[in-house]
Write an enzyme that holds these catalytic residues in place. Structure first.
Site, PDB file in Angstrom:
ATOM      1  N   TYR A 173       0.843  -1.198   0.000  1.00  0.00           N
ATOM      2  CA  TYR A 173       0.000   0.000   0.000  1.00  0.00           C
ATOM      3  C   TYR A 173       0.879   1.249   0.000  1.00  0.00           C
ATOM      4  O   TYR A 173       1.841   1.349   0.763  1.00  0.00           O
ATOM      5  CB  TYR A 173      -0.925   0.021   1.218  1.00  0.00           C
ATOM      6  N   SER A 174       0.521   2.210  -0.834  1.00  0.00           N
ATOM      7  CA  SER A 174       1.252   3.475  -0.889  1.00  0.00           C
ATOM      8  C   SER A 174       0.936   4.311   0.338  1.00  0.00           C
ATOM      9  O   SER A 174      -0.200   4.321   0.833  1.00  0.00           O
ATOM     10  CB  SER A 174       0.874   4.256  -2.154  1.00  0.00           C
ATOM     11  N   CYS A 179      -0.325   7.405 -11.004  1.00  0.00           N
ATOM     12  CA  CYS A 179      -0.581   6.296 -10.096  1.00  0.00           C
ATOM     13  C   CYS A 179      -2.054   5.884 -10.183  1.00  0.00           C
ATOM     14  O   CYS A 179      -2.953   6.729 -10.128  1.00  0.00           O
ATOM     15  CB  CYS A 179      -0.238   6.688  -8.661  1.00  0.00           C
ATOM     16  N   GLU A 200       3.524   4.479 -11.631  1.00  0.00           N
ATOM     17  CA  GLU A 200       3.293   3.438 -10.619  1.00  0.00           C
ATOM     18  C   GLU A 200       1.853   2.969 -10.765  1.00  0.00           C
ATOM     19  O   GLU A 200       0.934   3.489 -10.137  1.00  0.00           O
ATOM     20  CB  GLU A 200       3.533   3.996  -9.212  1.00  0.00           C
ATOM     21  N   TYR A 223      -0.909  -0.543 -11.355  1.00  0.00           N
ATOM     22  CA  TYR A 223      -1.041  -1.910 -10.878  1.00  0.00           C
ATOM     23  C   TYR A 223      -2.256  -2.579 -11.509  1.00  0.00           C
ATOM     24  O   TYR A 223      -3.104  -1.899 -12.097  1.00  0.00           O
ATOM     25  CB  TYR A 223      -1.185  -1.919  -9.354  1.00  0.00           C
TER      26      TYR A 223
END
Length: 436
Positions: free
Chosen positions: A224-225, A394, A434, A436
């Site tokens: 987790y960021s 992101c 970044e 995902y």
């Protein structure tokens, strides 16, 4: 004379399953499609890997930076790697020599395989070649970024995990039809007490859910960021915050209950959490006080953007902020599903320029972050040319190509040399991806 190819000893690129946090960074960035995964491991295809090393720097844990010397004809298969719980032991050189013969032993090399797969260019329906977006992202941090500490806690660290205490858990999305009730997003604050846990904006941590998986093994860590700035969610305390969405279906819409996301969203103040990390050395904000930051995100991809914005806001309050623009493009399906919508509205307009994009608002056409970017083409064209402007993307992987294509279109429409700009964005660590 070299030994026959089938007897050659090679250096086979492998991923350490003990410290891999399954973040998908390596697979998304590999230019030849050599990395794949299942529900257990991320693995490297020896027949495709050309040792370009593009995946090494972005890996947040260093798990990708591993290899074993093996006989080519006995290289570890994908099936073998997918079943690993740890890397196999090194094969002694004497044993390799005996296996390959004296002549082959003399050819032990760190070179790339003699034949590598070269991906064919991909074309879109218009016939234009699509961008290899992953290859454009920087693998190094901005020159002025602060030094990041990584892997202080983890499977191969002196201390395996650190225990954090939950000091806050607040829902940050509205409840409504499109929010889907349980499809909520939470802002969670973790305190580390007296245990050192230094972090920077853009870094991440790993959460280890309690219990065992379907195979009776401890769960892998989930990444987790960090959503808070370097001096903590509460300044002066050893804490940090996360932005976590409760997962009840996968990207294909199939029902699934996210092990870590549901565990985290259900936590109460005082509960304990096992943490590893921190991770990340490249997705870091610049410290140069006149630098500008363009933030492009969707959903919980807002976490690092919130951290950067809050650090800049605190600098401004202290009188240490000397300029530089903050430009945010923030997308979600609806306003109700947008984390931090209310607090973002209260930020001063001369501090941050916010552009929202909603793709599922009733009665309105679909609008994505790349559409909002094209509407601000004139401003973005100037920022693309500014060496002190840094771009951060992101969110879901599906947004990456659209965002980079929008930047390309903005540059070309302004008469700029996109190829030259794209090269400088990567070389000067100005574009960070970044997804995902």
């Amino acid at each position: 004379m070299n030994a026959p190819t089938e007897a050659a000893v090679i250096k086979q690129h492998l991923i350490d399953p003990e410290i891999c946090i399954r973040c998908n960074t390596c697979e998304s960035i590999c230019p030849v499609g050599a990395i794949t995964h299942d529900s257990n491991n991320y693995v490297v295809d020896v027949d495709k890997c050309n040792w370009c090393n593009d995946c090494i720097s972005p890996c947040p844990t260093g798990s990708i930076d591993n290899y074993r010397k093996v006989l080519r004809i006995k290289a570890y298969s994908l099936e073998e790697q997918l079943g690993w719980e740890e890397l196999p032991a090194e094969i002694p050189s004497s044993e390799l020599a005996a296996m390959a013969g004296d002549a082959a032993a003399q050819t032990v090399s760190d070179a790339v395989p003699e034949e590598t797969a070269t991906p064919e260019p991909v074309s879109d329906p218009s016939g234009q070649t699509q961008l290899n977006t992953s290859a454009l992202g920087a693998t190094l941090p901005p020159w002025s970024a602060a030094h990041a500490y990584t892997n202080l806690y983890g499977p191969k660290s002196a201390q395996k995990t650190v225990t954090a205490t939950v000091t806050g858990n607040v829902r940050v999305t509205e409840v409504g039809k499109t929010a889907g009730g349980d499809y909520d997003t939470h802002h969670i604050v973790l305190d580390f007490g007296s245990m050192p846990f230094p972090v920077l904006e853009g870094q991440s941590i790993g959460i280890i859910p309690p219990g065992l998986d379907a195979k009776g093994r401890p769960h892998h860590a989930r990444q987790y960021s960090i959503a808070s700035p370097r001096n903590g969610e509460r300044p002066g305390y050893n804490n940090l915050s996360l932005t976590i969405k409760r997962v009840l279906e996968d990207h294909a819409g199939q029902p699934v209950r996210g092990v870590a996301s549901n565990f985290m969203c259900d936590l109460k103040v005082g509960d304990k959490v096992e943490v590893i990390g921190p991770f990340g050395t490249s997705f870091l904000m610049p410290n140069h006080p006149r630098s500008s930051i363009v933030m492009i995100c969707t959903g919980t991809g807002s976490a690092p953007m919130r951290a950067m914005t809050e650090w800049r806001r605190r600098l401004r309050q202290s009188g240490k902020f000397e300029g530089g623009k903050l430009l945010l493009f923030f997308g979600a399906r609806t306003q109700e599903e947008l984390p931090y919508f209310g607090p973002l509205q209260s930020l001063p307009k001369d501090f941050i320029d916010i552009n929202f994009a909603f793709s599922r608002t009733a009665g309105q056409p679909k609008r994505y972050v790349q559409d909002a970017m094209r509407e601000r083409a004139a401003d973005l064209a100037l920022l693309l040319q500014d060496p002190n402007t840094y771009f951060y993307v992101c969110g879901l992987k599906s947004m990456e190509e659209g965002v980079v294509l929008a930047l390309r279109d903005v540059a070309k429409a302004a008469g700029l040399d996109w190829e030259g700009i794209a090269a400088s964005l990567k070389r000067d660590a100005r574009l960070h991806l970044e997804t995902y």
